[in-house]
Design an enzyme around this catalytic site. Structure first.
Site, PDB file in Angstrom:
ATOM      1  CE  LYS A 167      -2.763   2.757   3.226  1.00 37.80           C
ATOM      2  NZ  LYS A 167      -3.308   2.847   4.592  1.00 37.80           N
ATOM      3  CD  GLU A 212      -5.376   8.556  11.136  1.00 33.96           C
ATOM      4  OE1 GLU A 212      -4.699   7.537  11.304  1.00 33.96           O
ATOM      5  OE2 GLU A 212      -5.883   8.852  10.046  1.00 33.96           O
ATOM      6  CD  GLU A 256      -6.653   2.295   2.650  1.00 30.07           C
ATOM      7  OE1 GLU A 256      -6.400   3.476   2.924  1.00 30.07           O
ATOM      8  OE2 GLU A 256      -7.495   1.952   1.798  1.00 30.07           O
ATOM      9  CD  GLU A 391     -10.600   7.720  -0.557  1.00 29.07           C
ATOM     10  OE1 GLU A 391      -9.758   7.792   0.352  1.00 29.07           O
ATOM     11  OE2 GLU A 391     -10.900   6.647  -1.130  1.00 29.07           O
TER      12      GLU A 391
END
Length: 405
Positions: A167, A212, A256, A391
Site C-alpha cells: 500500500k 485522526e 488497508e 475520494e
C-alpha cells in the site's frame, strides 16, 4: 521557565483559573493564532514567548524534546495547566518546515474548568479585531493536474501488483486564491462548527480539522484513533447505510485498515506495558465521508513523553503505506510535490510531557490571500484512479467549505 533562542533568563509563567470563557476561538487575535479544539474544549494561544525551527533529519523529534526540556525547565504547574508548546512537523523527516512555538498566552478549557497561562512580562490581552470572510474563492491545479495525478495512482497500483509493496498513500494539492486576505479565525470557526468530532487546529499557518488522533498522553495512559478505508456519504439515509455496509465489507478497505493497525501495534508495543487494539474496526461517520476506525489504548512502560510516542509512530501506514519505509521512498519518487506539514504530526505538548497530536489531514497552508489545500488516498493494487480522484475531491471539500462557508 528558561526560554531558548538566546533568552537565558527565566520568564515568569502565571496560570490562573478563570471563569468559563465561552467560545475559545472568539478570544483569538487575527495574527498567527494557535488552536486545538474538539467539541468546544481544548486550547487556543497567541503571541510567541519562544519559537524554534526544528532541524530536519531522523533525529528531529529527539532534538525537539531537548529544546522543550530547556524551555520548560522552570515550569512547575499542575498537569493540564501551565505553558504549552504547539507544534507542526513535516511529513518527510528530510524536509524543512517543522516548528515549535510557546505562545505568550494560552487559554484552556477542559472538563468544565478553564485556565489562562501567560509567559513573560508583556501584557497578554489579545487585540481582537472583527474577522472578515475571504470573499470569492478561485481554485487552480496544484503540483499536478487531475489526469497527471490519476497517472501516478495507476503507476503506484502497478508497483503494488508487481510485489514491491502492499500500500502507498498518495496526496495531491489544490491552490485557492481568495478575494481578501484569509483570516484563519474564520476557517477555524467554520471547521469547529461543522466538524465537532474532528480536532480543529492552527499552527504556523497550517489549518485544518483532522479526524485522526495520532496520540493522546495523559500521564502513563495513551490513546490513538486509527483511520484507514474511506467512502463518501450517501445522498439519503438508505444510500448512506449502504455505503457504510459496503465499506465495512470491502476486502480492499479492510486490508488497508489492517495494515494501518499493524503499523500502530508495531510502533507502540515497545513503549507500552499494556496495549489494546480492537478485533474489528467501527464506522466513523463524518459530514462528508465515512471511515473505518479503530480506537487504540495502552499504558506507557517507561514514562515516555507524548513527543517520544509521536516519534515512534510517525509515519503510520495510514498516511505512508506498507511497508512504510518502502512506501515513503515511492512517495518521494512519484508524488511530485512537497507535502510540507500535510499528513505530518500537529498538536501540543505541556511541561509534563502530556499532550495531544493528530495527523494533519483535511488541511491547508494559509499565506495572505492564498491557501494550498491537501488530500490523500490509500492506494492498493486494485485501486481505480478515477475512484481515488473522486475520494480526494471529497476530502478537499472540508477546506473548501472552510473557505467558502
Amino acid at each position: 521557565m528558561s526560554v531558548a533562542l538566546g533568552i537565558t533568563r527565566p520568564l515568569p509563567v502565571r496560570t490562573t483559573q478563570v471563569s468559563d470563557p465561552g467560545d475559545l476561538l472568539s478570544h483569538l487575535p487575527s495574527t498567527a493564532p494557535y488552536a486545538w479544539i474538539r467539541h468546544g474544549q481544548g486550547l487556543v494561544g497567541w503571541g510567541q514567548a519562544a519559537r524554534v525551527a526544528v532541524p530536519p533529519g531522523p533525529g528531529r523529534f529527539a532534538w525537539a524534546r531537548r529544546w522543550l526540556a530547556d524551555v520548560f525547565a522552570d515550569a512547575h504547574d499542575q498537569p493540564g495547566t501551565g505553558p504549552v508548546a504547539f507544534g507542526t512537523f513535516t511529513f518527510d523527516e528530510n524536509a524543512t518546515g517543522s516548528v515549535l512555538v510557546v505562545p505568550q498566552a494560552t487559554l484552556i478549557r477542559r472538563d468544565g474548568r478553564s485556565w489562562l497561562t501567560t509567559v513573560g512580562d508583556a501584557p497578554h490581552e489579545s487585540p481582537l479585531t472583527p474577522a472578515r470572510a475571504p470573499g470569492r474563492i478561485s481554485y487552480g491545479d496544484g503540483s499536478l493536474t487531475a489526469p497527471e495525478w490519476e497517472h501516478i495512482v495507476a503507476h503506484a497500483a502497478q508497483r503494488i501488483r508487481d510485489g514491491e509493496l502492499e500500500k502507498v498513500v498518495l496526496a495531491r494539492d489544490l491552490t485557492a486564491t481568495a478575494e481578501h486576505p484569509i483570516d484563519v479565525r474564520v476557517l477555524l470557526t467554520r471547521l469547529a462548527d461543522r466538524y465537532p468530532d474532528c480536532y480543529t487546529f492552527s499552527v504556523d499557518g497550517l489549518v485544518g480539522a483532522t479526524p485522526e488522533l495520532l496520540i493522546r498522553r495523559t500521564g502513563p495512559h495513551i490513546e490513538s484513533l486509527v483511520l484507514a478505508g474511506t467512502t463518501a456519504r450517501g445522498a439519503d439515509p438508505a444510500a448512506d447505510r449502504a455505503n457504510g455496509i459496503a465499506l465495512f465489507n470491502s476486502a480492499k478497505d479492510r486490508h488497508e485498515h489492517e495494515c494501518a493497525i499493524a503499523s500502530v501495534r508495531q510502533a507502540l508495543a515497545p513503549l507500552c506495558s499494556t496495549l489494546h487494539t480492537p478485533d474489528e474496526p467501527e464506522l466513523l461517520v463524518l459530514p462528508n465521508v465515512q471511515h473505518l476506525a479503530s480506537p487504540v489504548s495502552g499504558h506507557l512502560a517507561d514514562g515516555a513523553t507524548v513527543l517520544d510516542v509521536v516519534a515512534a509512530m510517525h509515519p503510520t501506514a495510514a498516511v505512508g503505506g506498507t511497508p512504510t519505509a518502502t512506501a515513503v521512498d515511492l512517495i518521494r519518487e512519484i508524488e511530485g510535490m512537497d507535502r510540507a506539514g500535510y499528513a505530518g504530526p500537529v498538536g501540543w505538548i505541556d511541561a509534563h510531557g502530556d499532550g495531544e497530536w493528530g495527523i494533519a489531514l483535511r488541511s491547508g497552508i494559509v499565506d495572505g490571500n492564498q491557501a494550498r489545500l491537501f488530500a490523500g488516498c490509500g492506494i492498493m493494487g486494485d485501486s481505480d484512479p478515477a475512484s481515488e480522484l473522486a475520494e480526494a475531491q471529497a476530502k478537499f471539500r472540508v477546506m473548501q467549505y472552510a473557505l467558502e462557508g
